[in-house]
Structure formats: C-alpha cells, structure tokens
Design an enzyme around this catalytic site. Structure first.
Site, PDB file in Angstrom:
ATOM      1  N   LYS A 128       0.826  -1.207   0.000  1.00 21.03           N
ATOM      2  CA  LYS A 128       0.000   0.000   0.000  1.00 21.03           C
ATOM      3  C   LYS A 128       0.859   1.255   0.000  1.00 21.03           C
ATOM      4  O   LYS A 128       0.527   2.247  -0.661  1.00 21.03           O
ATOM      5  CB  LYS A 128      -0.931  -0.013   1.217  1.00 21.03           C
ATOM      6  CG  LYS A 128      -2.015  -1.075   1.136  1.00 21.03           C
ATOM      7  CD  LYS A 128      -2.719  -1.281   2.460  1.00 21.03           C
ATOM      8  CE  LYS A 128      -3.713  -2.440   2.361  1.00 21.03           C
ATOM      9  NZ  LYS A 128      -4.346  -2.756   3.649  1.00 21.03           N
ATOM     10  N   GLN A 172      -5.312  -1.934   9.703  1.00 17.41           N
ATOM     11  CA  GLN A 172      -4.935  -3.207   9.087  1.00 17.41           C
ATOM     12  C   GLN A 172      -5.455  -4.372   9.920  1.00 17.41           C
ATOM     13  O   GLN A 172      -5.139  -4.498  11.103  1.00 17.41           O
ATOM     14  CB  GLN A 172      -3.418  -3.288   8.935  1.00 17.41           C
ATOM     15  CG  GLN A 172      -2.935  -4.509   8.173  1.00 17.41           C
ATOM     16  CD  GLN A 172      -3.423  -4.502   6.727  1.00 17.41           C
ATOM     17  OE1 GLN A 172      -3.330  -3.503   6.027  1.00 17.41           O
ATOM     18  NE2 GLN A 172      -3.941  -5.630   6.281  1.00 17.41           N
ATOM     19  N   ASP A 195     -11.487   1.363   3.392  1.00 15.75           N
ATOM     20  CA  ASP A 195     -11.538  -0.099   3.340  1.00 15.75           C
ATOM     21  C   ASP A 195     -12.965  -0.600   3.184  1.00 15.75           C
ATOM     22  O   ASP A 195     -13.187  -1.763   2.855  1.00 15.75           O
ATOM     23  CB  ASP A 195     -10.923  -0.700   4.604  1.00 15.75           C
ATOM     24  CG  ASP A 195      -9.603  -1.406   4.339  1.00 15.75           C
ATOM     25  OD1 ASP A 195      -9.327  -1.717   3.161  1.00 15.75           O
ATOM     26  OD2 ASP A 195      -8.860  -1.652   5.293  1.00 15.75           O
TER      27      ASP A 195
END
Length: 368
Positions: A128, A172, A195
């Site tokens: 990322k 995450q 996300d």
C-alpha cells in the site's frame, strides 16, 4: 462493451419491457447506466444503477453455458493478470491525482494503523505504501506493538479522524485477539473508511437502492478483474469460500448486487468439494494453502484466488513465499481462467484502495 455484457443488458431489457408498469424512460435510464458508467477509471458501474426488481417468468429459467469454455485436458487456463490490470487502473489514478494537485494544490492522503508483526499484514502495508507513492498519494503510518492497549489504537484512529488532511484511514486487519475489532472499527469516520468496513458501508452494500461510500477493496478488485476479463457475472453460479468480514461476506453481497447466484462455503459446510464443483465462478478466501484441489472444480470454471498465505521457504529472500488457497498446478489444467498468487487479486486490492482514497479526497475538496 463486451458481447457478454451486451447479452446481459438485452436479457434484462426483455424481462423489464414485458411489464406494463415499467415506463420507457425507466428502461432507457436503466440500460444507459449499464452501458455508459459514469466512472472513467473503473469498468464497474454504480451499484444503484444495477438494481432492478426480481421479475420471475417461466421463460427466464434456462441453462446458459455460453461463457464456460469446453473442457480439454490439454488446455491450460488463461491467467488473469491482476498486476497488469492494476497498473492500468493506477495510471488513471495517477493522472487524476496530478490534475488535483495542479488545480487546487492538494493531494489525497492515506493513513494506516498497523498493530503487531504479522508477516502478511506487513506485506499488505508495504504494498500500500509503494502503491500510494507511485500514484502521488501521501502515505502516513502508525505502528503499534502486539500487546498495545485498545485505548492506544482508538487514540491513533481518532487523531486521523480529526486530521482534515487525511482522506483515507486503514486499520490493518486482523487485530490481535485481545482487541475488540468491532468496537474500534465503529470509531472510524465513515467519510474516511476507504476499506469499506464501517457498518454503514456494509449495510448500504447489502441493501438494494443504497450506495455505500466505499466498497471493500478486495471484493471490489475481484469484480473489476472479472469485468475487465470479459467474464459475465449476471446469472452465474458463484461459490465463495470463506465468510470473513474482510472478504467473504462483502464479496457475497457485492456479487448479489451484480445478480449472481451465490453460495457460501465455510469451515462447517458439508461436502465443500461437491458444492464447489457446481460453480461457474469460484472465489476463495479461506486462508488455507492448497485447500482447493483440481477435483473441486467444474471443467471450464473461472477461479479467483484471494488467498495470500505465507509459507516458510528458506530459499526466498524474506524466508517465506506466498501461496494461494488453490492448488494452482491442478486447477490450471481444469479451469478456463485463473488468478495467480502472487500477481492476481493482491495488486487489485491495492489499486482499489488507492481509488477509494482518491474518491474520498475529491469529495472532501468538492473536486470534480
């Protein structure tokens, strides 16, 4: 527009047009939204534009095997190159970021919170970071130890929530077991949930007539892979292996919005191999190396392998290599198309994250 997509539109047109209560203007708007999606970077149209009533007719129930290639033991499956497709998408994102910078002097910013030392999570975050820098998106990160407190994670999250220069926040996952994942995610600003895991985003993904601000990146990337590979989704039998909040659940919801017939296999499913053999499209995100063998597949099936499993390998530079959920050697002799690991879904997940971050920044700055 692919021939299969034209056939899909035509089929729905015939069904809708047989109903007297559907006006010609409605039909025109529906077909236009499918043929000319407003998004120029991605192929997938808005979800609301796909919504239509379930109108059952006796003539609609029929066998359609037109998109499944005939099986040949000598044929090797087409490789769906996620890296090449992701590179194309990222080029479009980079152009938009550059245009934003030149026009208003601002660029999108992505913030990541990484808890612990999971190798797969570190790999994802590293990718990322690299992807963000390549397209001109600013990247910042907070790292916390495995034994950190819930307060520390929430505090880092809140700081990014309140920072107007941050447009996307990634927590995450998965988190260490002592942390309440649901509680922490509920604190994430809806407008920065790139996300797509916020309960409101998932809820809007599930409901017809609703459009989430963000669609979860991996499922969104899988859909884009299929569309760009000319693979029809509407009406197909799709089996999803795994029901996690990260992939399996949103994947099944998104496929239903694209009018697939979806079956979910999980750890308590009986005869998973038998169910898998019914799939026109198999999408697996179980996190178990080589779980899906060649015997699990219907000849000519499409296989999308989301699994990214680190396996010890002293010959590799990092001491491990990544393997998918699918036994690639066996599956590639039976499937008509398959995604590799690495180089399949992974790059698309990153590309969708960058796209969501760009869209968030454009909304924040009212930039069109």
């Amino acid at each position: 527009m692919t021939k299969s997509r034209v056939r899909s539109v035509a089929a729905l047109w015939q069904i809708l047009s047989r109903k007297s209560f559907v006006t010609s203007s409605t039909l025109k708007a529906f077909s236009t939204s499918l043929i000319n999606p407003s998004n120029s970077i991605l192929m997938a149209p808005s979800l609301v534009s796909l919504d239509c009533p379930d109108l059952w007719t006796s003539s609609f129930v029929q066998s359609d095997r037109s998109s499944i290639q005939k099986y040949s033991s000598k044929r090797v499956a087409q490789i769906i190159d996620g890296k090449a497709i992701a590179d194309e998408i990222r080029s479009g994102i980079a152009l938009e970021v550059r245009r934003m910078k030149e026009s208003i002097g601002q660029v999108p910013e992505l913030a990541v919170i990484l808890v612990g030392q999971r190798r797969d999570s570190q790999t994802y975050v590293r990718n990322k970071k690299i992807g963000s820098e390549e397209v001109g998106i600013k990247f910042v990160m907070t790292t916390l130890p495995d034994n950190c407190t819930e307060y520390e994670v929430c505090n880092a999250l809140q700081n990014y929530n309140e920072n107007p220069s941050v447009h996307g926040i990634i927590l995450q996952l998965p988190l260490p077991q002592h942390l309440d994942e649901g509680k922490i995610l509920s604190l994430l600003s809806l407008e920065k949930d790139v996300d797509g895991f916020h309960p409101v985003n998932i809820g809007n993904l599930a409901l017809l007539g609703r459009e989430p601000l963000f669609i979860p990146c991996t499922p969104k990337g899988c859909i884009e892979l299929l569309l760009r590979s000319g693979i029809e989704i509407m009406g197909k039998k799709v089996v999803v292996i795994g029901r996690s909040n990260v992939v399996g659940l949103p994947m099944s919801l998104l496929l239903q919005r694209h009018h697939a017939t979806v079956t979910i296999i999980h750890a308590y499913t009986r005869n998973p191999d038998k169910i898998s053999r019914e799939a026109d499209i198999l999408i697996t995100a179980a996190g178990v190396p080589n779980l899906v063998r060649g015997s699990w597949l219907k000849p000519g099936a499409i296989v999308v392998d989301v699994g990214t499993n680190p396996v010890e390998d002293p010959e590799c530079e990092r001491g491990y290599r990544l393997m998918g959920d699918v036994c690639f050697e066996e599956a590639s002799k039976i499937a008509s198309a398959i995604t590799p690991v690495p180089g399949g879904v992974g790059p698309m997940t990153v590309a969708m994250l960058l796209y969501n971050t760009l869209e968030s920044a454009k909304r924040a700055y009212k930039f069109t």
